[in-house]
Design a protein around this motif. Structure first.
Motif, PDB file in Angstrom:
ATOM      1  N   LEU A 134     -86.003  39.256 106.343  1.00 21.30           N
ATOM      2  CA  LEU A 134     -85.387  40.562 106.144  1.00 21.30           C
ATOM      3  C   LEU A 134     -83.889  40.393 106.376  1.00 21.30           C
ATOM      4  N   ALA A 135     -83.101  40.593 105.329  1.00 14.67           N
ATOM      5  CA  ALA A 135     -81.656  40.359 105.394  1.00 14.67           C
ATOM      6  C   ALA A 135     -80.921  41.660 105.077  1.00 14.67           C
ATOM      7  N   VAL A 136     -80.089  42.123 106.008  1.00 15.25           N
ATOM      8  CA  VAL A 136     -79.475  43.452 105.901  1.00 15.25           C
ATOM      9  C   VAL A 136     -77.985  43.377 106.216  1.00 15.25           C
ATOM     10  N   GLN A 137     -77.210  44.111 105.449  1.00 20.60           N
ATOM     11  CA  GLN A 137     -75.789  44.325 105.730  1.00 20.60           C
ATOM     12  C   GLN A 137     -75.491  45.811 105.633  1.00 20.60           C
ATOM     13  N   VAL A 138     -74.752  46.342 106.602  1.00 23.05           N
ATOM     14  CA  VAL A 138     -74.312  47.739 106.564  1.00 23.05           C
ATOM     15  C   VAL A 138     -72.837  47.801 106.933  1.00 23.05           C
ATOM     16  N   PRO A 139     -72.100  48.733 106.361  1.00 20.51           N
ATOM     17  CA  PRO A 139     -70.703  48.890 106.764  1.00 20.51           C
ATOM     18  C   PRO A 139     -70.611  49.403 108.195  1.00 20.51           C
ATOM     19  N   GLY A 140     -69.649  48.852 108.933  1.00 22.95           N
ATOM     20  CA  GLY A 140     -69.425  49.289 110.310  1.00 22.95           C
ATOM     21  C   GLY A 140     -68.027  49.833 110.506  1.00 22.95           C
ATOM     22  N   GLU A 193     -71.001  40.112 113.017  1.00 21.37           N
ATOM     23  CA  GLU A 193     -70.106  41.121 112.457  1.00 21.37           C
ATOM     24  C   GLU A 193     -68.872  40.433 111.894  1.00 21.37           C
ATOM     25  N   THR A 194     -68.332  41.008 110.824  1.00 18.02           N
ATOM     26  CA  THR A 194     -67.160  40.430 110.159  1.00 18.02           C
ATOM     27  C   THR A 194     -66.240  41.554 109.719  1.00 18.02           C
ATOM     28  N   THR A 195     -64.942  41.336 109.862  1.00 15.96           N
ATOM     29  CA  THR A 195     -63.957  42.249 109.292  1.00 15.96           C
ATOM     30  C   THR A 195     -63.269  41.544 108.131  1.00 15.96           C
ATOM     31  N   TYR A 196     -63.434  42.074 106.941  1.00 12.25           N
ATOM     32  CA  TYR A 196     -62.746  41.571 105.751  1.00 12.25           C
ATOM     33  C   TYR A 196     -61.439  42.345 105.595  1.00 12.25           C
ATOM     34  N   PRO A 259     -58.580  46.748 105.969  1.00 16.97           N
ATOM     35  CA  PRO A 259     -59.605  46.082 106.793  1.00 16.97           C
ATOM     36  C   PRO A 259     -60.931  46.820 106.696  1.00 16.97           C
ATOM     37  N   PHE A 260     -61.998  46.055 106.520  1.00 14.94           N
ATOM     38  CA  PHE A 260     -63.318  46.654 106.361  1.00 14.94           C
ATOM     39  C   PHE A 260     -64.306  45.865 107.215  1.00 14.94           C
ATOM     40  N   HIS A 261     -64.863  46.545 108.223  1.00 18.53           N
ATOM     41  CA  HIS A 261     -65.769  45.908 109.175  1.00 18.53           C
ATOM     42  C   HIS A 261     -67.208  46.071 108.694  1.00 18.53           C
ATOM     43  N   ARG A 262     -67.993  44.984 108.785  1.00 19.69           N
ATOM     44  CA  ARG A 262     -69.375  45.022 108.332  1.00 19.69           C
ATOM     45  C   ARG A 262     -70.293  44.354 109.361  1.00 19.69           C
ATOM     46  N   VAL A 263     -71.542  44.824 109.384  1.00 18.30           N
ATOM     47  CA  VAL A 263     -72.549  44.350 110.326  1.00 18.30           C
ATOM     48  C   VAL A 263     -73.672  43.679 109.531  1.00 18.30           C
TER      49      VAL A 263
END
Length: 273
Positions: A134-140, A193-196, A259-263
């Motif tokens: 189960l692989a999930v990404q959501v905006p944070g 978590e990553t911030t692009y 900047p866009f943070h993602r989880v």
């Protein structure tokens, strides 16, 4: 209604988290891979290259998105044997269940729209057979300047009764929260978590700020619908928001830094020792 053209306006920037997510799924020969919330399908069609022997299915609750995914200009195409590389269908993540043949579920930038999705994740973890992924990404980024500006405009007296209730406090957890949730469901979890820092081109003299154009593809969609779509109310709302975004995200060297943070989290079911 979702607008595939608006969503794809910054397709390269929106695509990178998907590829970073899928890269962490460490299985080589899954039987069926489901992209749940596939949107217009442009990312789903990359999955056969990752898993050439798998059946790949793209599901989305938006008929407009599925129409774009299956239309004449769709990137889905066919494989060397003339068969379609990806199947697409309309389905709602809230009621969907994985069948016994599903080995990988990918959900990219979808669950932030689903209230109480923690229970949904636990259900999927129970329904997937042991050893599935189960692989999930959501905006944070719900505390970002863009969302603060949106809430400020929505709270103005003219708009409050129409749109303020649509704007939620952060509807997602952090990586540690999802890791705790799914390790408790006997999953082995990789969470991060990553911030692009997206560098959005700013056209000289353009009326619309680049971040406004970005938001029209996602966060502003329910606001636009609540205001009745194209018309004076929507034009006035977006103009007020645009003014705040100009202040929050200045143009430097012809670009806007956004900047866009993602989880992210990848869970393997039934894998904890």
């Amino acid at each position: 209604m979702w607008d595939p053209a608006s969503y794809l306006r910054y397709g390269d920037e929106r695509s990178r988290p998907f590829h970073d997510l899928v890269a962490r799924v460490a299985t080589e020969r899954p039987r069926t891979v489901v992209d749940l919330g596939c949107g217009p399908g442009h990312l789903t069609t990359t999955l056969p290259a990752r898993w050439p022997t798998a059946r790949v299915v793209g599901l989305d609750s938006s008929p407009e998105m599925i129409a774009a995914a299956t239309g004449a200009d769709s990137p889905a195409g066919t494989g060397p044997d003339g068969r379609s590389r990806v199947e697409f269908a309309v389905a709602d993540a809230r009621t969907w269940s994985p069948g016994p043949e599903v080995d990988v579920v990918v959900s990219n930038a979808v669950l932030q729209w689903v209230p109480g999705h923690g229970e949904l994740l636990l259900r999927w973890a129970r329904e997937l057979t042991p050893g599935c992924w189960l692989a999930v990404q959501v905006p944070g980024n719900f505390d970002a300047a863009s969302h603060r500006a949106l809430r400020e405009v929505a709270e103005a007296p003219r708009w409050r009764h129409l749109v303020a209730d649509l704007l939620r406090a952060a509807p997602v957890s952090d990586a540690a929260g999802y890791a705790d949730l799914l390790t408790g469901a006997n999953c082995a979890v990789d969470a991060w978590e990553t911030t692009y820092v997206h560098l959005l081109p700013a056209t000289p003299g353009a009326a619309d700020h680049p971040v406004l154009s970005w938001m029209e593809g996602t966060a502003l969609r329910p606001v636009r619908a609540a205001l009745g779509g194209a018309g004076t109310a929507w034009d006035d709302f977006r103009a007020a928001l645009n003014e705040r975004l100009v202040e929050a995200y200045p143009v430097r060297h012809g670009l806007v830094q956004f900047p866009f943070h993602r989880v992210f989290f990848v869970a393997r079911t039934g894998a904890r020792q």
